[in-house]
Scaffold this active site. Structure first.
Site, PDB file in Angstrom:
ATOM      1  N   SER A 285       0.816  -1.221   0.000  1.00  0.00           N
ATOM      2  CA  SER A 285       0.000   0.000   0.000  1.00  0.00           C
ATOM      3  C   SER A 285       0.847   1.268   0.000  1.00  0.00           C
ATOM      4  CB  SER A 285      -0.941  -0.012   1.196  1.00  0.00           C
ATOM      5  OG  SER A 285      -1.730  -1.174   1.174  1.00  0.00           O
ATOM      6  N   ARG A 300       7.897   6.117  -3.714  1.00  0.00           N
ATOM      7  CA  ARG A 300       8.179   6.827  -2.458  1.00  0.00           C
ATOM      8  C   ARG A 300       7.487   6.098  -1.324  1.00  0.00           C
ATOM      9  NH1 ARG A 300       4.585   9.780  -5.436  1.00  0.00           N
ATOM     10  NH2 ARG A 300       2.506  10.084  -4.542  1.00  0.00           N
ATOM     11  N   ASP A 338      -3.823  -1.872  -2.124  1.00  0.00           N
ATOM     12  CA  ASP A 338      -4.961  -2.211  -1.268  1.00  0.00           C
ATOM     13  C   ASP A 338      -6.282  -1.711  -1.832  1.00  0.00           C
ATOM     14  OD1 ASP A 338      -4.336   0.436  -0.830  1.00  0.00           O
ATOM     15  OD2 ASP A 338      -4.410   0.330   1.347  1.00  0.00           O
TER      16      ASP A 338
END
Length: 643
Positions: A285, A300, A338
């Protein structure tokens, strides 16, 4: 010594040994007005004689004692007005020997007395303390800073639509619009046993899912907290070797026979059959640049993670390398966001004629994935470097990564509290939408707003000049180690408590401030001020959430088709949205605020909002990941590749 004995013992002398009890008929008592007093009685010692004045004083003292005892008994049932009048500085005609032995009885009792009929209370403890209008006004002022009205919603929706189109055409945009290489949603008939792991934030979950093929599934799972030092480790290997070890522990505990047989076969030089290898869906996620159904480069970190070594690397390959070191019969078959898992799980468990449009997370973080027309995803279809995907459906599930929507703050609100939160975050300047919507940040926004009020000596928040100013008649105290003074000290679950507390005087809210946040004797006025600001923070988050939902509903074109003109919503007209996360599931009234904002969007309105069906997608990161692992297996088989 009780008050009765104290009063009685000070008004009578001990009886003389020679004292006798005599009849008190009038003919035996000398009368100074009679010349013939009659027979003289025996001498009566002066200690037992009762002059009318002494007897009256004794009787009066006894009555006062009885009155004091009675008042002590009924004091809890008297209003504060009556008690104050009884205990004010009057000159009572009591004897010097009489004192009130229990002055506590004349203060407001610890229980809450029933209010007199002429006094009105607004959800506070019963009290006649003067309400602090200064605090109420300041709370309204701060709450007003979080207003996000109809015009702001409309402008933000237009900006979201613009950024969506931009993100579908090129890389490096604020709204990433990442193709997931998943080109179809399930219909509820899928079967099989699959594994899934979920690195969604502060916990890591391992699951095995049995899909039954009738929209139902069985799930076995374990969960472990990620150690803080691994969230900021020096190398990615430290984190991913920990994750692989958890997979091994899960197999030993829940699939021990399968695990042992494959390990033994490998140790003796045997081959593990293809069907014995678990296809695993890896729910990751965090923003990744997906270049295949089981390949994705980390863009990132978010949610408190910060491992520089992992940036730009394929997270599936990192996990597979550690799994192979442990010789586990597991293949990382699919990389799953997710939100994509939420979309897939909702579509499997609640299949409809039109299919689920959007999977959205409103929890620790926030994000959404939706079904987009493939020909609009030009940065994939016109790229020579795009991975292999199924073109037959004409659709592609796109991961928006909407946490970074409007990082430039063209339309997002920006209060002093948002600014301070961003400056002190681990990733200043990015994820600006998420920092105003997600559960990780809402508690901190509230904390900063409250601390801002505390810094102003003119604002009487958690301050009392004396106990009479507080309806619990005890001055409010903030413990020096209160989480209120620490970054991230207030959990977002506290906002849910504020929104859901319907008790008289906000007792639950006040008890939570006392127990969890070290603020004792919180007054009703304090509680109302905190509640008003907390409600404003939560309401703004919900209305911002509606911006993202509205934009995706509009861009889908599904509002343009309607099978009924009667106003009734048929199954063919439903626009299905799957959601998950603590905010949407546990924050009271969150969906109501979302729907109110949807109705205010011109392109949606009252009728369009009625067509939007929002449903909880349970375990999207588990069953959703399993479904994508299933899809991945078939796609890779068709293309002649191995996962």
């Amino acid at each position: 010594m009780n008050s009765w004995w104290s009063a009685a013992s000070t008004t009578a002398h001990p009886p003389h040994p020679a004292a006798q009890t005599l009849p008190t008929s009038p003919d035996l008592v000398p009368s100074p007005s009679s010349p013939h007093p009659g027979p003289r009685p025996h001498p009566i010692p002066h200690t037992t004689a009762r002059s009318p004045l002494v007897s009256a004083r004794h009787l009066f003292s006894v009555l006062l004692v009885l009155l004091a005892l009675g008042l002590q008994f009924i004091a809890p049932h008297l209003s504060h007005d009556i008690l104050q009048s009884l205990t004010s500085n009057h000159h009572w005609p009591v004897t010097p020997a009489f004192t009130f032995r229990n002055p506590i009885a004349y203060k407001t009792p610890p229980v809450c007395p029933k209010p007199p009929p002429h006094v009105e209370f607004a959800r506070t403890f019963y009290t006649d303390t003067t309400r602090s209008m200064a605090l109420a006004e300041q709370a309204k002022r701060v709450a007003a800073e979080f207003e996000f009205d109809k015009d702001h919603v409309q402008k933000a929706v237009k900006e979201f639509l613009r950024e969506m189109d931009e993100g579908l055409q090129k890389e490096g945009t604020e709204l990433s619009q990442i193709p997931t290489y998943v080109t179809a949603v399930p219909n509820g008939t899928e079967k099989g046993l699959y594994m899934a792991v979920d690195l969604g934030g502060t916990n890591f979950r391992v699951c095995s899912i049995q899909l039954h093929g009738n929209t139902t599934f069985s799930l076995t799972q374990s969960k472990v907290a990620i150690p803080r030092e691994l969230m900021v480790a020096q190398t990615s290997k430290e984190l991913f070797s920990f994750l692989a070890k958890q997979i091994e522990n899960f197999l030993k505990q829940h699939h021990e026979e399968h695990y042992s047989s494959t390990i033994k076969r490998r140790e003796t030089g045997g081959q593990v059959k293809e069907e014995e290898i678990f296809n695993l869906g890896f729910t990751f996620s965090f923003p990744v640049q997906q270049i295949g159904i089981n390949k994705g480069l980390l863009m990132r970190w978010t949610k408190g993670f910060d491992i520089a070594d992992a940036i730009g690397k394929d997270v599936c390959a990192l996990l597979q390398a550690e799994i192979d070191e442990l010789h586990l019969p597991v293949r990382v078959a699919a990389l799953v966001n997710d939100t994509v898992g939420t979309l897939m799980a909702r579509s499997y468990t609640s299949p409809g004629k039109t299919g689920t449009l959007l999977g959205a997370i409103f929890g620790t973080g926030t994000n959404g994935a939706y079904v987009e027309k493939l020909d609009k995803v030009t940065k994939l279809t016109q790229s020579k470097d795009g991975g292999i995907y199924d073109k037959s459906t004409g659709e592609m599930i796109v991961n928006t990564e909407w946490g970074s929507f409007d990082n430039s703050l063209r339309t997002l609100p920006n209060t002093p509290y948002d600014i301070e939160l961003d400056e002190k975050s681990v990733n200043p300047g990015i994820q600006m939408f998420e920092k105003r919507v997600s559960g990780m940040f809402l508690g901190e926004i509230l904390r900063l707003a409250l601390v801002g009020l505390l810094k102003d000596p003119k604002v009487p928040l958690f301050r009392d000049e004396n106990s009479a100013d507080n309806d619990v008649h005890s001055t409010t105290q903030i413990h020096q180690d209160s989480p209120l003074y620490k970054q991230w000290g207030i959990d977002t679950s506290f906002l849910s408590i504020c929104a859901g507390d319907t008790s008289a005087g906000w007792r639950m809210l006040r008890q939570t401030l006392d127990k969890d946040y070290g603020i004792s004797a919180v007054s009703a006025e304090d509680a109302e001020a905190v509640r008003e600001i907390a409600a404003a923070v939560g309401r703004r988050a919900a209305r911002l959430s509606a911006v993202a939902i509205a934009a995706i509903v509009i861009t889908s074109g599904r509002l343009d088709t309607a099978s009924s003109t009667s106003g009734e919503v048929s199954e063919d007209d439903v626009i299905d949205i799957g959601v998950d996360g603590s905010l949407v599931e546990f924050y009271p009234g969150f969906e109501d605020h979302v729907r109110q904002a949807l109705r205010e969007v011109e392109e949606i309105g009252e009728q369009g909002e009625k067509r939007v069906r929002i449903g909880i997608a349970k375990d999207g990161s588990g069953v959703g990941a399993a479904l994508i692992a299933l899809v991945a297996g078939s796609v890779l088989e068709e293309t002649g590749q191995k996962a």
